[in-house]
Design a protein around this motif. Sequence first.
Motif, PDB file in Angstrom:
ATOM      1  N   UNK A 164       0.881  -1.166   0.000  1.00  0.00           N
ATOM      2  CA  UNK A 164       0.000   0.000   0.000  1.00  0.00           C
ATOM      3  C   UNK A 164       0.919   1.216   0.000  1.00  0.00           C
ATOM      4  N   UNK A 165       0.715   2.142  -0.927  1.00  0.00           N
ATOM      5  CA  UNK A 165       1.586   3.309  -1.017  1.00  0.00           C
ATOM      6  C   UNK A 165       0.810   4.571  -0.674  1.00  0.00           C
ATOM      7  N   UNK A 166       1.393   5.356   0.234  1.00  0.00           N
ATOM      8  CA  UNK A 166       0.842   6.662   0.604  1.00  0.00           C
ATOM      9  C   UNK A 166       1.861   7.719   0.204  1.00  0.00           C
ATOM     10  N   UNK A 167       1.389   8.813  -0.403  1.00  0.00           N
ATOM     11  CA  UNK A 167       2.317   9.875  -0.818  1.00  0.00           C
ATOM     12  C   UNK A 167       2.440  10.962   0.242  1.00  0.00           C
ATOM     13  N   UNK A 168       1.677  10.827   1.327  1.00  0.00           N
ATOM     14  CA  UNK A 168       1.801  11.769   2.442  1.00  0.00           C
ATOM     15  C   UNK A 168       1.305  11.078   3.713  1.00  0.00           C
ATOM     16  N   UNK A 169       1.543  11.728   4.839  1.00  0.00           N
ATOM     17  CA  UNK A 169       1.183  11.134   6.122  1.00  0.00           C
ATOM     18  C   UNK A 169      -0.307  10.964   6.340  1.00  0.00           C
ATOM     19  N   UNK A 170      -1.109  11.869   5.762  1.00  0.00           N
ATOM     20  CA  UNK A 170      -2.565  11.768   5.896  1.00  0.00           C
ATOM     21  C   UNK A 170      -3.055  10.466   5.254  1.00  0.00           C
ATOM     22  N   UNK A 171      -2.573  10.189   4.032  1.00  0.00           N
ATOM     23  CA  UNK A 171      -2.938   8.927   3.360  1.00  0.00           C
ATOM     24  C   UNK A 171      -2.433   7.728   4.156  1.00  0.00           C
ATOM     25  N   UNK A 172      -1.244   7.849   4.724  1.00  0.00           N
ATOM     26  CA  UNK A 172      -0.667   6.740   5.499  1.00  0.00           C
ATOM     27  C   UNK A 172      -1.578   6.363   6.660  1.00  0.00           C
ATOM     28  N   UNK A 173      -2.060   7.364   7.384  1.00  0.00           N
ATOM     29  CA  UNK A 173      -2.952   7.104   8.524  1.00  0.00           C
ATOM     30  C   UNK A 173      -4.246   6.445   8.050  1.00  0.00           C
TER      31      UNK A 173
END
Length: 122
Positions: free
Chosen positions: A32-41
């Motif tokens: 799973x790839x997030x381009x920022x911390x908001x997506x990561x959470x």
Amino acid sequence: MSEVKKVLLAEDNSVLSLLLKFKLEKEGYQLFIAVNGKEAIEIVEAHSPDIILTDIMMPFVSGLEVISHVRYKLEIQTPIIVFSSAGQEEMVIKAFNLGATDFMSKPFSPNELSIRIKRLMR
């Protein structure tokens, strides 16, 4: 057959993300790839990854805030490997104090990362 391990990669550098995506998917991980911390959470909350890989410096929400959210709000003990460019010792110390499991300085070897992931998911 063992269940596929889920890896969250939170990294805003698209070249590094693609390189790691290729390497880790080839090794059988679901990425799973997030381009920022908001997506990561959001991904942590929706998919409960088996390990979290996060850059410290990201747009919107930093890697430090991701660690804090996972450890203190969600109270999850998922292993977290933090990436950081050289010269950010203060941030690395903060990351460990918030609950990071491991640290790698950029640039790093994808093979070394792979070994660290395997070690932490035993």
